[in-house]
Design a protein around this motif. Structure first.
Motif, PDB file in Angstrom:
ATOM      1  N   HIS A  52       0.833  -1.199   0.000  1.00  0.00           N
ATOM      2  CA  HIS A  52       0.000   0.000   0.000  1.00  0.00           C
ATOM      3  C   HIS A  52       0.871   1.253   0.000  1.00  0.00           C
ATOM      4  CE1 HIS A  52      -3.608  -2.399   0.881  1.00  0.00           C
ATOM      5  NE2 HIS A  52      -2.850  -3.066   1.745  1.00  0.00           N
ATOM      6  N   ASP A 110      -0.567   2.347   4.456  1.00  0.00           N
ATOM      7  CA  ASP A 110      -1.913   1.982   4.016  1.00  0.00           C
ATOM      8  C   ASP A 110      -2.865   3.126   4.368  1.00  0.00           C
ATOM      9  OD1 ASP A 110      -4.403   1.015   3.392  1.00  0.00           O
ATOM     10  OD2 ASP A 110      -4.100  -0.958   4.277  1.00  0.00           O
ATOM     11  N   ASP A 113      -6.443   1.699   5.746  1.00  0.00           N
ATOM     12  CA  ASP A 113      -6.455   1.193   7.121  1.00  0.00           C
ATOM     13  C   ASP A 113      -5.776   2.162   8.088  1.00  0.00           C
ATOM     14  OD1 ASP A 113      -7.837  -1.039   6.426  1.00  0.00           O
ATOM     15  OD2 ASP A 113      -6.188  -2.467   6.744  1.00  0.00           O
ATOM     16  N   ASP A 147      -4.681  -5.444   5.574  1.00  0.00           N
ATOM     17  CA  ASP A 147      -6.098  -5.321   5.209  1.00  0.00           C
ATOM     18  C   ASP A 147      -7.043  -5.796   6.311  1.00  0.00           C
ATOM     19  OD1 ASP A 147      -5.380  -4.358   2.625  1.00  0.00           O
ATOM     20  OD2 ASP A 147      -5.029  -6.419   1.985  1.00  0.00           O
TER      21      ASP A 147
END
Length: 211
Positions: A52, A110, A113, A147
């Motif tokens: 990410h 990320d 998240d 994730d």
């Protein structure tokens, strides 16, 4: 950016913000490593999979900037900095340029998240030619699974996997098994393998030679 100075190792404590129990590492890193390489190191140090986007900030993104404070700065990869004039390219700045004892650095991985890490400089040490570029000194707990929905989602995942009576136990256990490639009973969120981590760091970051 700062003028060149003597080679130094920064001893830095990294922790995943809001993790409880805390997920943390104590590392030593070449102060002249550029931030794009620091990103690579942090991926290995924490155990992420580099799947990410990321950025760096010198103001806690959860806090509001106040007049009188130093202007906040952000650094990121070209993919982000080319579209955002307020973001500086991370390949043009070193850790020495941005991290001080009185101002920590924040690394977010990320952007969905939002795994937020805080890097605090403990001390600067002289760097010898034989020193490694990045080394993990100590650490506790593995990083969350990719994730898994941020800190709150990961904590809920751990609760459901640990409780066979939980409504989502079976679904989450299967997901963990797919993500880890092994039986869910072998997944240990408390385990951190320092030796394996340092071995991977040696592969990616050969020793820096100084004149």
């Amino acid at each position: 950016m700062n003028e060149p100075t003597d080679p130094a190792l920064f001893r830095v404590r990294v922790h995943l913000v809001d993790s409880n129990p805390e997920i943390w590492r104590l590392i030593e890193v070449n102060a002249d490593l550029t931030l794009d390489r620091v990103h690579t190191a942090l991926q290995v140090v924490m155990g992420w999979e580099n799947a990410h986007l990321h950025d760096f900030e010198d103001l806690d993104p959860r806090a509001r900037w106040k007049p009188g404070q130093p202007e906040p700065r952000r650094w990121g990869p070209a993919l982000l900095s080319e579209d955002d004039e307020s973001m500086l390219p991370d390949e043009d700045y070193t850790l020495r340029d941005v991290l001080t004892e009185d101002r920590p650095l924040f690394y977010e991985y990320d952007l969905g998240d939002r795994w937020l890490h805080c890097l605090a400089l403990i001390e600067a040490l002289p760097m010898a030619p034989a020193d490694n570029t990045v080394t993990v000194i100590r650490g506790e707990r593995r990083c969350p699974l990719e994730d898994s929905g941020g800190i709150d989602g990961y904590e809920e995942l751990l609760e459901s996997v640990a409780d066979p009576g939980h409504d989502e136990h079976h679904e989450h256990a299967e997901w963990v098994a797919r993500m880890t490639g092994g039986p869910v009973n072998l997944f240990d969120p408390a385990r951190f393998d320092k030796n394996a981590t340092n071995k991977e760091l040696r592969r990616l970051f050969p020793r820096t030679k100084h004149a």
